[in-house]
Design an enzyme around this catalytic site. Structure first.
Site, short mmCIF file in Angstrom:
data_model
loop_
_atom_site.label_atom_id
_atom_site.label_comp_id
_atom_site.label_asym_id
_atom_site.label_seq_id
_atom_site.Cartn_x
_atom_site.Cartn_y
_atom_site.Cartn_z
N HIS A 1 2.00 2.31 -3.73
CA HIS A 1 0.50 2.67 -3.68
C HIS A 1 -0.05 4.46 -3.74
O HIS A 1 -0.36 5.28 -4.39
CB HIS A 1 -0.67 2.21 -3.74
CG HIS A 1 -0.77 0.87 -3.98
ND1 HIS A 1 -1.17 0.71 -5.87
CD2 HIS A 1 -1.98 -0.73 -3.74
CE1 HIS A 1 -1.23 -0.70 -6.33
NE2 HIS A 1 -1.84 -0.91 -5.16
N GLU B 1 0.81 -1.56 0.08
CA GLU B 1 -0.38 0.11 -0.29
C GLU B 1 0.46 1.10 -0.02
O GLU B 1 0.87 2.65 -0.16
CB GLU B 1 -0.97 0.06 0.88
CG GLU B 1 -1.67 -1.46 1.04
CD GLU B 1 -2.35 -1.51 -0.32
OE1 GLU B 1 -2.99 -0.69 -0.76
OE2 GLU B 1 -3.15 -2.71 -0.28
N GLU C 1 -0.57 -1.02 -9.94
CA GLU C 1 -0.09 -2.07 -8.96
C GLU C 1 1.05 -2.58 -9.76
O GLU C 1 2.06 -3.22 -8.67
CB GLU C 1 -0.70 -3.35 -9.65
CG GLU C 1 -0.88 -4.71 -9.09
CD GLU C 1 -1.82 -3.87 -7.64
OE1 GLU C 1 -1.91 -3.62 -7.78
OE2 GLU C 1 -1.20 -5.16 -6.52
#
Ligand code: ZN
Length: 500
Positions: free
Chosen positions: A267, A264, A293
């Site tokens: 991201h 995460e 991704e």
């Protein structure tokens, strides 16, 4: 109204603010919200989403965009791109008739409920009629969007613009055969890692502290974000200066939270890295889910499962878990965190087997959409592919074709983006190592920021100015393909398992 760039910026700013409000309510729903608030929150989200949709599809907004598009030669390159991308979004979101969207939303809700029940009872037959209707609807949707070649192309365009079923078939076909052969050798290798030491309890607070340290040292700005706990980890943003991540903990699993935090975090770094001048506009957003991704998987796998990373972080981890890692050296850690075990469940799959789970889903959803396969054949085809590609026997539908939520939510065309993330990350990383020859020494010394710098300049700051194939080609000189990823897998896992 005179169509000017300032009008457009104002409009995009409003849309962005409402989008952020919806996201904030969604974040709160998953992180803080009391149980009884759920129905009310559902209404609030539906109302705000409807307002967003109304504004984003208003005919006068379309007129403004078309007029600006006709006068593109008077605009700067960035302005023209902003108009082009916003017009693409507009046309995409106005192509489906309202009645169709309503019907699909209802079908989704019913299909989701049916899927939950069917999965609980491991009873594919109970879900089959819903999936049959969903496939018909997806096919109709493809016709409304329009496509060349496979109808799948119209749907993949929702998530990965510029990618096609034909190109994916080619990339995945080559990858599948070689990746499957590598896994077969790994499973047969006598050189298996000792992972018995992982069977201990790992204090949650210590896991949290270690994760926060890594997240901060990756360059995540805690003054423009925060980490919380949620059932399913996710990243969300309410503007450039508020990008949040969540993680989850399992006291029996040392790697679960740290992997999800780095994933995460990857991201989030992307979302924190758009240009300030692009904030609240179409250009200040990600290119595609595959590129998103690629960022998460690069940090989670290429960095977080590398030897240099653990040269620096193993002593740090030992400080967080006093006495629990006395027998673990860097080599043992590196081998343990890269243990390969073909399994039934995609979300629990290791780095080495993950893409095969995706390829199976891609082959099935294209076959369904192109009419080469009947929905009733799904369990049989699924199970046969798991046996052939991963060498595992599927005992029931719950652990087989009913495991993922995506098809019940009509998200056809989504799965390939997970695999593309791995491929893009490896392609980029070859270039990164050329551009930063001492990257591994830097990481072994505890400094990951040169990597973030590179990603900022070459990926994050691009925003939505390019499509994924163009971005990858611009960076590496090659369109998306599987060679770099296969080289990475065979080199890394060949050495780990003593196979070629
Ligand atoms: Zn992700």
């Amino acid at each position: 109204m005179t169509a000017t760039i300032q009008n457009l910026r104002d409009k995009l700013g409003e849309l962005s603010d409402i989008g952020a409000t919806v996201a904030l309510m969604g974040w709160d729903q998953q992180v803080n919200m009391p149980k009884k608030a759920a129905p009310g929150r559902g209404q609030q989200l539906a109302t705000m989403s409807a307002i967003y949709h109304r504004m984003a599809t208003a005919p006068e907004f379309g007129d403004m965009l078309r007029k600006l598009n006709d006068e593109r030669d008077k605009l700067s390159a960035d302005e023209a791109k902003m108009v082009e991308e916003t017009l693409w979004d507009y046309e995409r979101s106005t192509k489906l008739p309202e009645a169709f969207v309503k019907e699909l939303t209802e079908l989704d809700a019913n299909a989701f409920a049916a899927w939950q029940e069917a999965r609980k009872d491991s009873d594919f037959a109970a879900f089959q009629p819903f999936l049959e209707r969903l496939v018909v609807k997806q096919r109709e949707m493809a016709d409304m969007f329009g496509f060349e070649g496979s109808p799948y192309n119209a749907l993949v365009e929702n998530y990965e613009r510029g990618m096609t079923a034909e190109r994916l078939t080619q990339i995945f076909g080559d990858l599948r055969e070689k990746q499957s052969a590598l896994i077969e050798k790994i499973v047969a290798s006598p050189n298996q890692p000792d992972i018995a030491w992982l069977e201990q309890d790992w204090d949650e607070q210590a896991q949290w502290d270690f994760g926060m340290k890594v997240l901060t040292e990756m360059g995540y700005d805690l003054d423009a974000g925060r980490q919380d706990k949620s059932t399913h980890p996710f990243t969300t943003e309410f503007g450039l200066k508020d990008v949040r991540v969540t993680t989850r903990f399992d006291v029996k699993d040392l790697f679960s939270a740290m992997s999800s935090t780095m994933h995460e975090g990857g991201h989030a770094l992307y979302e924190q890295g758009f240009l300030e001048s692009d904030a609240r506009t179409t250009l200040g957003s990600s290119i595609s889910l595959g590129v998103h991704e690629s960022q998460s998987r690069m940090w989670e796998n290429l960095i977080g499962r590398s030897r240099p990373f653990w040269q620096h972080y193993l002593p740090v981890l030992k400080e967080h878990f006093p006495g629990q890692l006395n027998d673990v050296d860097v080599d043992k850690m590196y081998r343990s965190i890269n243990a390969v075990k073909p399994s039934l469940i995609r979300v629990e799959a290791d780095e080495c087997t993950y893409n095969l789970h995706i390829i199976i889903r891609f082959e099935i959803e294209t076959a369904l959409l192109e009419g080469r396969m009947k929905v009733s054949e799904l369990p049989e085809v699924w199970n046969a592919k798991y046996k052939e590609y991963l060498g595992v026997d599927v005992p029931n539908d719950a652990q087989g074709c009913l495991q993922d939520v995506h098809w019940s939510g009509a998200s056809f065309g989504y799965f390939p983006t997970y695999a593309l993330g791995n491929l893009y990350a490896s392609q980029m990383f070859e270039k990164i190592l050329q551009d930063i020859p001492n990257l591994w020494e830097s990481i072994a010394g505890g400094n990951m920021l040169p990597l973030l710098d590179w990603l900022r300049k070459n990926v994050h700051e691009v925003g939505r100015r390019k499509k994924a194939p163009q971005l990858i080609e611009g960076i590496t000189g090659k369109l998306p393909e599987s060679t770099a990823y296969l080289n990475y897998l065979t080199t890394k896992y060949g050495e780990l398992y003593g196979v070629k």
